[in-house]
Design an enzyme around this catalytic site. Structure first.
Site, PDB file in Angstrom:
ATOM      1  N   ARG A 147      -7.406   3.717   4.101  1.00  0.00           N
ATOM      2  CA  ARG A 147      -8.307   4.793   3.645  1.00  0.00           C
ATOM      3  C   ARG A 147      -8.558   4.709   2.138  1.00  0.00           C
ATOM      4  NH1 ARG A 147      -4.094   6.883   6.411  1.00  0.00           N
ATOM      5  NH2 ARG A 147      -4.393   8.024   8.350  1.00  0.00           N
ATOM      6  N   ARG A 196       3.007   0.436  -4.340  1.00  0.00           N
ATOM      7  CA  ARG A 196       4.436   0.582  -4.584  1.00  0.00           C
ATOM      8  C   ARG A 196       4.884  -0.552  -5.493  1.00  0.00           C
ATOM      9  NH1 ARG A 196       3.821   5.031  -3.211  1.00  0.00           N
ATOM     10  NH2 ARG A 196       4.809   6.211  -1.517  1.00  0.00           N
ATOM     11  N   GLU A 220      11.435   2.768 -10.196  1.00  0.00           N
ATOM     12  CA  GLU A 220      10.985   3.877 -11.037  1.00  0.00           C
ATOM     13  C   GLU A 220      11.924   5.080 -10.872  1.00  0.00           C
ATOM     14  OE1 GLU A 220       6.990   3.897  -9.373  1.00  0.00           O
ATOM     15  OE2 GLU A 220       7.422   5.733  -8.294  1.00  0.00           O
ATOM     16  N   HIS A 264       3.310   6.867 -12.132  1.00  0.00           N
ATOM     17  CA  HIS A 264       3.102   7.204 -10.719  1.00  0.00           C
ATOM     18  C   HIS A 264       2.355   8.545 -10.572  1.00  0.00           C
ATOM     19  CE1 HIS A 264       4.851   6.531  -6.412  1.00  0.00           C
ATOM     20  NE2 HIS A 264       3.643   7.085  -6.369  1.00  0.00           N
TER      21      HIS A 264
HETATM   22  C1  8YV Z   1       3.245  10.812  -4.599  1.00  0.00           C
HETATM   23  C2  8YV Z   1       2.595   8.660  -3.376  1.00  0.00           C
HETATM   24  O1  8YV Z   1       3.156  11.112  -5.945  1.00  0.00           O
HETATM   25  O2  8YV Z   1       1.783   9.848  -1.528  1.00  0.00           O
HETATM   26  C3  8YV Z   1       2.358   8.859  -1.933  1.00  0.00           C
HETATM   27  O3  8YV Z   1       2.770   7.972  -1.157  1.00  0.00           O
HETATM   28  O4  8YV Z   1       3.034   7.631  -3.792  1.00  0.00           O
HETATM   29  C4  8YV Z   1       2.263   9.729  -4.354  1.00  0.00           C
HETATM   30  O5  8YV Z   1       1.097  10.381  -3.962  1.00  0.00           O
HETATM   31  C5  8YV Z   1       4.677  10.726  -4.310  1.00  0.00           C
HETATM   32  O6  8YV Z   1       5.124   9.823  -3.412  1.00  0.00           O
HETATM   33  C6  8YV Z   1       5.105  12.148  -3.986  1.00  0.00           C
HETATM   34  O7  8YV Z   1       5.960  12.278  -2.957  1.00  0.00           O
END
Ligand code: 8YV
Length: 329
Positions: free
Chosen positions: A159, A242, A271, A289
């Site tokens: 998406r 990631r 991170e 992030h």
């Molecule tokens: C978040 C992300 O900031 O949604 C995801 O997979 O990497 C980010 O949108 C983060 O993981 C919040 O849980």
């Protein structure tokens, strides 16, 4: 306290609306602060809990599940779920949900912003200006890479990848090429004007390569020295997926040697620690992030995770389950 109410853990500070929504159904143990619970504290606080509201920073392992036999639902406020052992959850009948869709456009906006900042050397320029290094004009002063009309490569055409493709094609007149585990349907390719390429060919052709694939064992360091060597010396690389997808030591070495022009990274392996080799380079834009970080989107993600948890523990079908087979089992 209602003895009949199921107990849930909210493992991170969450919006008040989430707590309100969950409190209408459950007895809540809410972590009030912004720290990551150490694994032993997470395990201890999950005792007797039927549900867990988590984010991308809480790891749900098979070992943890075995130590928390009351757990029935794990609802993460993230679209990525590499921090959850989904197979182990499914095997134990634990429902898992994530938060797709609500962050797609916002994350794509950021991916494109990072591409622009990287190609046009925005962070480097700001650092130079703030440090008093802006002395005069020169014809090639901070001259970066062209964006409009160039070739946009996308690795991982889900998406968010498709939303970035639309921005490139319709906003910037770019040629879109992509690689994905499975090829898109012909009508989707036609709508996006996107051409499917083998991964190596994608690396060779892209002027700007954006990584948007999910992290998995297979994706670990799938961009390393050998892959970067295939890229154009003028190319830029953006990672909003990631950190573990990129071999950061290899990337830092390549950026130092100018094997590619620049990189924009929003995610890092390990991170919030950032590989020190990256911090010394001028041709890399680093952000902490934040690709999904707008208030409306974060609120939508948080409420979707809460709705998932309410549905999962009240016998309804959650809006966005990852292992719906658990519902019918
Ligand atoms: C978040 C992300 O900031 O949604 C995801 O997979 O990497 C980010 O949108 C983060 O993981 C919040 O849980």
């Amino acid at each position: 306290m209602d003895a009949l109410k199921k107990k849930v853990l909210v493992a991170r500070r969450a919006p008040a609306a989430v707590i309100e929504r969950l409190a209408a159904h459950f007895e809540i143990d809410a972590v009030p602060d912004d720290r990551v619970l150490p694994p032993d504290e997470l395990r201890a606080r999950l005792q007797g809990k039927a549900g867990a509201y988590i984010t991308g920073t809480e790891r749900i392992t098979a070992e943890l599940l075995d130590a928390c036999p009351d757990l029935r639902a794990v609802c993460t406020m993230s679209v990525g779920y590499n921090h959850i052992d989904l197979a182990a959850c499914t095997a134990r009948g634990v429902l898992v949900t994530n938060t797709p869709d609500v962050l797609t456009e916002t994350t794509a906006d950021f991916g494109f912003a990072l591409l622009m900042a990287t190609a046009r050397r925005m962070s480097e320029g700001e650092r130079l200006l703030r440090d008093g290094g802006w002395k005069s004009w020169a014809w090639d002063f901070l001259a970066g890479a062209e964006v409009h009309g160039t070739t946009l490569g996308i690795l991982g055409m889900g998406r968010i990848g498709q939303a970035i493709a639309r921005r490139g094609r319709f906003g910037f007149g770019m040629q879109v090429v992509y690689h994905n585990r499975s090829r898109l349907a012909a009508d989707t390719e036609a709508e996006l004007g996107a051409r499917y390429l083998a991964k190596d060919e994608l690396l060779r052709q892209a002027d700007h390569l954006v990584l948007v694939l999910p992290y998995s064992a297979e994706a670990h360091h799938c961009i390393g020295a050998a892959e970067i060597a295939l890229m154009k010396p003028t190319a830029t690389l953006v990672n909003i997926a990631r950190g573990g997808i990129v071999d950061e030591d290899a990337l830092a070495a390549a950026l130092r040697k100018r094997l590619i022009a620049a990189a924009g990274l929003d995610v890092f392996e390990g991170e919030p620690r950032v590989n020190p080799a990256l911090l010394t380079l001028s041709n890399v834009v680093l952000t902490p992030h934040i690709a999904s970080a707008t208030l409306p989107t974060r609120q939508a993600m948080a409420l979707l995770a809460a709705d998932n948890l309410v549905a999962a523990l009240t016998g309804a079908v959650p809006p966005t389950p990852l292992n719906p087979q658990v519902l019918s089992a």
